[in-house]
Scaffold this active site. Structure first.
Site, mmCIF file in Angstrom:
data_model
loop_
_atom_site.group_PDB
_atom_site.id
_atom_site.type_symbol
_atom_site.label_atom_id
_atom_site.label_comp_id
_atom_site.label_asym_id
_atom_site.label_seq_id
_atom_site.Cartn_x
_atom_site.Cartn_y
_atom_site.Cartn_z
ATOM 1 N N ASN A 31 31.088 81.284 92.967
ATOM 2 C CA ASN A 31 30.529 81.648 91.666
ATOM 3 C C ASN A 31 29.361 82.575 91.956
ATOM 4 O O ASN A 31 28.285 82.112 92.340
ATOM 5 C CB ASN A 31 30.074 80.392 90.916
ATOM 6 C CG ASN A 31 29.390 80.736 89.597
ATOM 7 O OD1 ASN A 31 29.363 81.903 89.190
ATOM 8 N ND2 ASN A 31 28.841 79.743 88.941
ATOM 9 N N TRP A 32 29.606 83.857 91.805
ATOM 10 C CA TRP A 32 28.575 84.845 92.151
ATOM 11 C C TRP A 32 27.453 84.884 91.114
ATOM 12 O O TRP A 32 26.459 85.546 91.325
ATOM 13 C CB TRP A 32 29.194 86.226 92.303
ATOM 14 C CG TRP A 32 30.162 86.360 93.450
ATOM 15 C CD1 TRP A 32 30.550 85.381 94.336
ATOM 16 C CD2 TRP A 32 30.863 87.553 93.849
ATOM 17 N NE1 TRP A 32 31.436 85.888 95.251
ATOM 18 C CE2 TRP A 32 31.651 87.218 94.980
ATOM 19 C CE3 TRP A 32 30.911 88.855 93.365
ATOM 20 C CZ2 TRP A 32 32.465 88.156 95.625
ATOM 21 C CZ3 TRP A 32 31.731 89.787 94.008
ATOM 22 C CH2 TRP A 32 32.492 89.442 95.122
ATOM 23 N N LYS A 33 27.641 84.231 89.981
ATOM 24 C CA LYS A 33 26.652 84.243 88.897
ATOM 25 C C LYS A 33 26.280 85.699 88.571
ATOM 26 O O LYS A 33 27.151 86.563 88.631
ATOM 27 C CB LYS A 33 25.460 83.367 89.273
ATOM 28 C CG LYS A 33 25.917 81.954 89.714
ATOM 29 C CD LYS A 33 24.822 80.957 89.864
ATOM 30 C CE LYS A 33 25.408 79.605 90.260
ATOM 31 N NZ LYS A 33 24.403 78.554 90.380
ATOM 32 N N HIS A 46 29.836 76.022 82.755
ATOM 33 C CA HIS A 46 28.853 75.881 83.832
ATOM 34 C C HIS A 46 27.527 75.392 83.246
ATOM 35 O O HIS A 46 27.166 75.761 82.129
ATOM 36 C CB HIS A 46 28.663 77.218 84.551
ATOM 37 C CG HIS A 46 27.877 77.070 85.808
ATOM 38 N ND1 HIS A 46 26.505 76.999 85.815
ATOM 39 C CD2 HIS A 46 28.277 76.930 87.095
ATOM 40 C CE1 HIS A 46 26.096 76.831 87.071
ATOM 41 N NE2 HIS A 46 27.148 76.792 87.867
ATOM 42 N N GLU A 58 24.615 76.249 83.726
ATOM 43 C CA GLU A 58 23.699 77.323 83.310
ATOM 44 C C GLU A 58 24.073 77.855 81.934
ATOM 45 O O GLU A 58 23.210 78.243 81.156
ATOM 46 C CB GLU A 58 23.710 78.440 84.372
ATOM 47 C CG GLU A 58 22.959 77.994 85.627
ATOM 48 C CD GLU A 58 23.468 78.591 86.913
ATOM 49 O OE1 GLU A 58 24.200 79.598 86.881
ATOM 50 O OE2 GLU A 58 23.132 78.034 87.988
ATOM 51 N N GLU A 108 29.499 69.275 89.194
ATOM 52 C CA GLU A 108 28.288 69.947 89.664
ATOM 53 C C GLU A 108 27.053 69.221 89.132
ATOM 54 O O GLU A 108 26.610 69.478 88.005
ATOM 55 C CB GLU A 108 28.260 71.393 89.174
ATOM 56 C CG GLU A 108 29.394 72.239 89.701
ATOM 57 C CD GLU A 108 28.984 73.701 89.812
ATOM 58 O OE1 GLU A 108 29.077 74.237 90.924
ATOM 59 O OE2 GLU A 108 28.555 74.286 88.808
ATOM 60 N N GLY A 121 21.465 75.188 93.159
ATOM 61 C CA GLY A 121 20.439 76.169 93.524
ATOM 62 C C GLY A 121 19.150 75.554 94.039
ATOM 63 O O GLY A 121 18.135 76.232 94.176
ATOM 64 N N SER A 173 24.676 73.449 95.955
ATOM 65 C CA SER A 173 24.105 73.642 97.300
ATOM 66 C C SER A 173 25.108 73.341 98.412
ATOM 67 O O SER A 173 24.747 72.849 99.478
ATOM 68 C CB SER A 173 22.835 72.808 97.480
ATOM 69 O OG SER A 173 21.855 73.180 96.533
ATOM 70 N N GLY A 195 27.770 78.611 94.915
ATOM 71 C CA GLY A 195 26.885 79.631 94.352
ATOM 72 C C GLY A 195 26.284 80.481 95.459
ATOM 73 O O GLY A 195 26.923 81.397 95.980
ATOM 74 N N GLY A 196 25.058 80.168 95.835
ATOM 75 C CA GLY A 196 24.305 80.994 96.797
ATOM 76 C C GLY A 196 25.086 81.346 98.054
ATOM 77 O O GLY A 196 25.073 82.501 98.499
#
Ligand code: 13P
Length: 250
Positions: free
Chosen positions: A9-11, A94, A96, A166, A172, A212, A233-234
């Site tokens: 998930n590159w956001k 998600h 976010e 999640e 994050g 994470s 993510g990251g």
């Protein structure tokens, strides 16, 4: 057996040129992946990434969509648009989006129904905040979020979707759920699906962990019997790191 699925998930990261470079760097690194590989890129990168991954084992994913097929919804994208742009998957609900864009369980449900109807595979995100976990609501909450999101789908359709557990406190933050915590809550989600849709759907539905997840912890999480994949993510923004997560079995 369920085929594991590792999705990035590159956001809100990467321009088309950067996205193309990342996709091209990944192709040789994941060509022998032991799982399905998905890149959830911003919509502005669909053309660049779908062109780069054509003919490879990598699939394209979106990060959101609207539930209506078309109409006066400024700034939104429909399921058919995502399909036409080459997407196979769409991340829905998600945390976010729930937190910053007020997305409700009912909206996630409408989106999931529209995605499945159009032929996209939704990756439906659920998970508790830290205070919800501390107050003991995790199991009730994730079961409710999951069953609400799936309402109106048949057992056969539920078997095809992906759910991503999640925990919000692990996103994050560098703080990861323990292997046991993640496995247990993913098991709760599967049990909820079993209760509502029966054995075959519960056995087939793939449930990811996200929060994470990185090269150091992916192996332990992926060895858990309930966990079928990861939503990253990251660590999905660097080819080497994402490739190491994809090769969780090494
Ligand atoms: P991080 O891997 O950066 O914690 O993000 C997880 C996530 O939100 C994936 O959807």
């Amino acid at each position: 057996m369920r085929t594991p699925i590792i999705a990035g998930n590159w956001k809100m990261n990467k321009t088309p040129a950067e996205a193309k470079a990342l996709a091209e760097a990944l192709i040789p690194l994941v060509q022998d992946a032991p799982c399905e590989v998905v890149l959830g890129t911003p919509a502005v990168n669909f053309a660049a990434v779908s062109e780069a991954i054509r003919g490879t084992n990598i699939k394209l994913g979106a990060q959101n969509m609207h539930w209506q097929p078309s109409g006066a919804y400024t700034g939104e994208l429909s399921a058919d648009m995502l399909l036409a742009a080459g997407c196979t998957y769409v991340i829905l609900g998600h945390s976010e989006r729930r937190q910053y864009f007020a997305e409700t369980d009912e909206a996630v449900n409408r989106k999931a129904l529209a995605a499945v109807k159009a032929g996209l595979i939704p990756i439906i995100c659920v998970g508790e905040t830290l205070s919800q976990r501390e107050e003991g609501y995790t199991d009730t909450l994730v079961a409710y979020q999951t069953l609400t999101a799936l309402t109106g789908l048949t057992a056969g359709q539920v078997a095809q979707v992906v759910v991503a557990y999640e925990p919000v406190w692990a996103i994050g933050t560098g703080e990861v759920a323990t292997d046991e915590q993640a496995n247990e809550t993913v098991g709760v989600i599967r049990a909820a699906i079993l209760g509502q849709y029966g054995d075959a759907a519960a056995d087939a539905v793939r449930i990811q962990y996200g929060g994470s997840m990185n090269p150091a912890n992916a192996g332990g999480l992926m060895r858990q019997p309930e966990i079928d994949g990861g939503l990253i993510g990251g660590a999905s923004l660097k080819a080497e790191d994402f490739a190491k997560v994809v090769h969780f079995d090494k």
